[in-house]
Design a protein around this motif. Structure first.
Motif, PDB file in Angstrom:
ATOM      1  N   ALA A 130       0.838  -1.208   0.000  1.00  0.00           N
ATOM      2  CA  ALA A 130       0.000   0.000   0.000  1.00  0.00           C
ATOM      3  C   ALA A 130       0.871   1.256   0.000  1.00  0.00           C
ATOM      4  N   GLU A 131       1.989   1.174   0.678  1.00  0.00           N
ATOM      5  CA  GLU A 131       2.892   2.332   0.784  1.00  0.00           C
ATOM      6  C   GLU A 131       3.705   2.567  -0.486  1.00  0.00           C
ATOM      7  N   TYR A 132       4.141   1.503  -1.159  1.00  0.00           N
ATOM      8  CA  TYR A 132       5.130   1.647  -2.234  1.00  0.00           C
ATOM      9  C   TYR A 132       4.685   1.217  -3.633  1.00  0.00           C
ATOM     10  N   GLN A 133       3.589   0.490  -3.760  1.00  0.00           N
ATOM     11  CA  GLN A 133       3.232  -0.089  -5.055  1.00  0.00           C
ATOM     12  C   GLN A 133       3.014   0.969  -6.138  1.00  0.00           C
ATOM     13  N   GLU A 134       2.288   2.019  -5.846  1.00  0.00           N
ATOM     14  CA  GLU A 134       1.998   3.016  -6.880  1.00  0.00           C
ATOM     15  C   GLU A 134       3.266   3.723  -7.355  1.00  0.00           C
ATOM     16  N   SER A 135       4.136   4.114  -6.446  1.00  0.00           N
ATOM     17  CA  SER A 135       5.361   4.808  -6.868  1.00  0.00           C
ATOM     18  C   SER A 135       6.292   3.868  -7.630  1.00  0.00           C
ATOM     19  N   VAL A 136       6.338   2.602  -7.245  1.00  0.00           N
ATOM     20  CA  VAL A 136       7.152   1.628  -7.980  1.00  0.00           C
ATOM     21  C   VAL A 136       6.592   1.438  -9.381  1.00  0.00           C
ATOM     22  N   TYR A 137       5.276   1.293  -9.483  1.00  0.00           N
ATOM     23  CA  TYR A 137       4.654   1.133 -10.802  1.00  0.00           C
ATOM     24  C   TYR A 137       5.019   2.304 -11.711  1.00  0.00           C
ATOM     25  N   TRP A 138       4.869   3.529 -11.223  1.00  0.00           N
ATOM     26  CA  TRP A 138       5.109   4.693 -12.076  1.00  0.00           C
ATOM     27  C   TRP A 138       6.582   4.852 -12.421  1.00  0.00           C
ATOM     28  N   MET A 139       7.460   4.511 -11.504  1.00  0.00           N
ATOM     29  CA  MET A 139       8.885   4.575 -11.829  1.00  0.00           C
ATOM     30  C   MET A 139       9.189   3.596 -12.953  1.00  0.00           C
ATOM     31  N   ILE A 140       8.691   2.378 -12.848  1.00  0.00           N
ATOM     32  CA  ILE A 140       8.915   1.369 -13.882  1.00  0.00           C
ATOM     33  C   ILE A 140       8.222   1.771 -15.174  1.00  0.00           C
ATOM     34  N   ARG A 141       7.026   2.262 -15.066  1.00  0.00           N
ATOM     35  CA  ARG A 141       6.237   2.634 -16.256  1.00  0.00           C
ATOM     36  C   ARG A 141       6.945   3.696 -17.081  1.00  0.00           C
ATOM     37  N   ARG A 142       7.552   4.660 -16.416  1.00  0.00           N
ATOM     38  CA  ARG A 142       8.258   5.712 -17.151  1.00  0.00           C
ATOM     39  C   ARG A 142       9.477   5.172 -17.893  1.00  0.00           C
ATOM     40  N   ILE A 143       9.971   4.042 -17.456  1.00  0.00           N
ATOM     41  CA  ILE A 143      11.138   3.434 -18.102  1.00  0.00           C
ATOM     42  C   ILE A 143      10.713   2.518 -19.251  1.00  0.00           C
ATOM     43  N   VAL A 144       9.727   1.667 -19.018  1.00  0.00           N
ATOM     44  CA  VAL A 144       9.359   0.669 -20.032  1.00  0.00           C
ATOM     45  C   VAL A 144       8.179   1.095 -20.897  1.00  0.00           C
ATOM     46  N   ILE A 145       7.500   2.150 -20.526  1.00  0.00           N
ATOM     47  CA  ILE A 145       6.383   2.775 -21.243  1.00  0.00           C
ATOM     48  C   ILE A 145       5.095   1.956 -21.212  1.00  0.00           C
ATOM     49  N   ASP A 146       5.127   0.711 -21.606  1.00  0.00           N
ATOM     50  CA  ASP A 146       3.924  -0.089 -21.754  1.00  0.00           C
ATOM     51  C   ASP A 146       3.289  -0.411 -20.394  1.00  0.00           C
ATOM     52  N   HIS A 147       1.975  -0.186 -20.290  1.00  0.00           N
ATOM     53  CA  HIS A 147       1.238  -0.423 -19.052  1.00  0.00           C
ATOM     54  C   HIS A 147       1.328  -1.890 -18.609  1.00  0.00           C
ATOM     55  N   ASP A 148       1.104  -2.807 -19.543  1.00  0.00           N
ATOM     56  CA  ASP A 148       1.124  -4.230 -19.188  1.00  0.00           C
ATOM     57  C   ASP A 148       2.512  -4.681 -18.734  1.00  0.00           C
ATOM     58  N   ASP A 149       3.544  -4.227 -19.429  1.00  0.00           N
ATOM     59  CA  ASP A 149       4.913  -4.554 -19.016  1.00  0.00           C
ATOM     60  C   ASP A 149       5.199  -3.977 -17.630  1.00  0.00           C
ATOM     61  N   ALA A 150       4.770  -2.743 -17.400  1.00  0.00           N
ATOM     62  CA  ALA A 150       4.994  -2.110 -16.093  1.00  0.00           C
ATOM     63  C   ALA A 150       4.257  -2.871 -14.992  1.00  0.00           C
ATOM     64  N   ASN A 151       3.038  -3.303 -15.275  1.00  0.00           N
ATOM     65  CA  ASN A 151       2.294  -4.107 -14.299  1.00  0.00           C
ATOM     66  C   ASN A 151       3.031  -5.399 -13.978  1.00  0.00           C
ATOM     67  N   ASP A 152       3.481  -6.098 -15.028  1.00  0.00           N
ATOM     68  CA  ASP A 152       4.205  -7.353 -14.830  1.00  0.00           C
ATOM     69  C   ASP A 152       5.477  -7.139 -14.016  1.00  0.00           C
ATOM     70  N   LEU A 153       6.227  -6.111 -14.369  1.00  0.00           N
ATOM     71  CA  LEU A 153       7.487  -5.838 -13.663  1.00  0.00           C
ATOM     72  C   LEU A 153       7.241  -5.394 -12.225  1.00  0.00           C
ATOM     73  N   THR A 154       6.165  -4.684 -11.993  1.00  0.00           N
ATOM     74  CA  THR A 154       5.817  -4.290 -10.623  1.00  0.00           C
ATOM     75  C   THR A 154       5.512  -5.539  -9.801  1.00  0.00           C
ATOM     76  N   GLN A 155       4.747  -6.461 -10.381  1.00  0.00           N
ATOM     77  CA  GLN A 155       4.460  -7.714  -9.682  1.00  0.00           C
ATOM     78  C   GLN A 155       5.737  -8.501  -9.410  1.00  0.00           C
ATOM     79  N   GLU A 156       6.612  -8.586 -10.411  1.00  0.00           N
ATOM     80  CA  GLU A 156       7.885  -9.297 -10.223  1.00  0.00           C
ATOM     81  C   GLU A 156       8.729  -8.637  -9.143  1.00  0.00           C
TER      82      GLU A 156
END
Length: 183
Positions: A29-55
């Motif tokens: 709850a504390e870190y998931q959103e910021s991690v997602y957006w950091m990854i998303r800005r790097i990989v661009i694709d929403h689905d890839d960012a979701n997968d990488l956030t889960q990993e």
């Protein structure tokens, strides 16, 4: 509205078998959103960012017991996320056996077609300029510009010296400025 849990509270809950899942839920709850957006800005694709956030959070779950508290929990989590994003870009490049510029082109096209991207044309051009940066510069720029992390925080996350980091950020800014002023 209650105050955000401290790293110590999260770790104490996680380290107790009876409250392990509650502690991890608080961490997410504390870190998931910021991690997602950091990854998303790097990989661009929403689905890839979701997968990488889960990993990223799977790795955190598997290794949180070994977290030695030599850095802030945030720093440790961002380091894992940054490594996941950079590893993904390297793997994508190797799988395709094509130059990184072709991967950049594909990422720019994904941004054009992405219905999750809600930015205006200026934001789109900025993101496209950022996407032309080498992966490490892109990571540094996004952490500094979007996440507003200090040079010291980014240096700790990426295991770089502050001087090297500042130089890399400066080069990234110049490249982005050149692209934006030439278009």
């Amino acid at each position: 509205m209650s105050a955000a849990p401290t790293d110590l509270e999260i770790l104490q809950l996680f380290r107790q078998p009876a409250s392990r899942e509650k502690g991890f839920a608080m961490l997410m709850a504390e870190y998931q959103e910021s991690v997602y957006w950091m990854i998303r800005r790097i990989v661009i694709d929403h689905d890839d960012a979701n997968d990488l956030t889960q990993e990223t959070f799977v790795k955190i779950w598997n290794h949180l017991d070994s977290f030695r508290e030599e850095s802030r929990l945030f720093t440790w989590i961002y380091r894992i996320a940054a490594n996941e994003a950079l590893g993904f870009l390297r793997k994508r490049k190797l799988q395709r056996l094509i130059p990184f510029s072709s991967v950049e082109y594909r990422m720019r096209q994904q941004l054009q077609d992405d219905h999750y991207f809600t930015g205006d044309e200026i934001q789109r051009k900025l993101q496209q300029a950022i996407d032309t940066l080498p992966p490490r510069q892109k990571m540094i720029f996004t952490m500094r510009y979007y996440d507003e992390l200090s040079y010291e925080q980014i240096a700790e996350i990426l295991n770089l010296t502050v001087g090297a980091l500042k130089a890399s950020y400066h080069h990234a800014v110049k490249k982005i400025e050149n692209i934006l002023t030439s278009n």
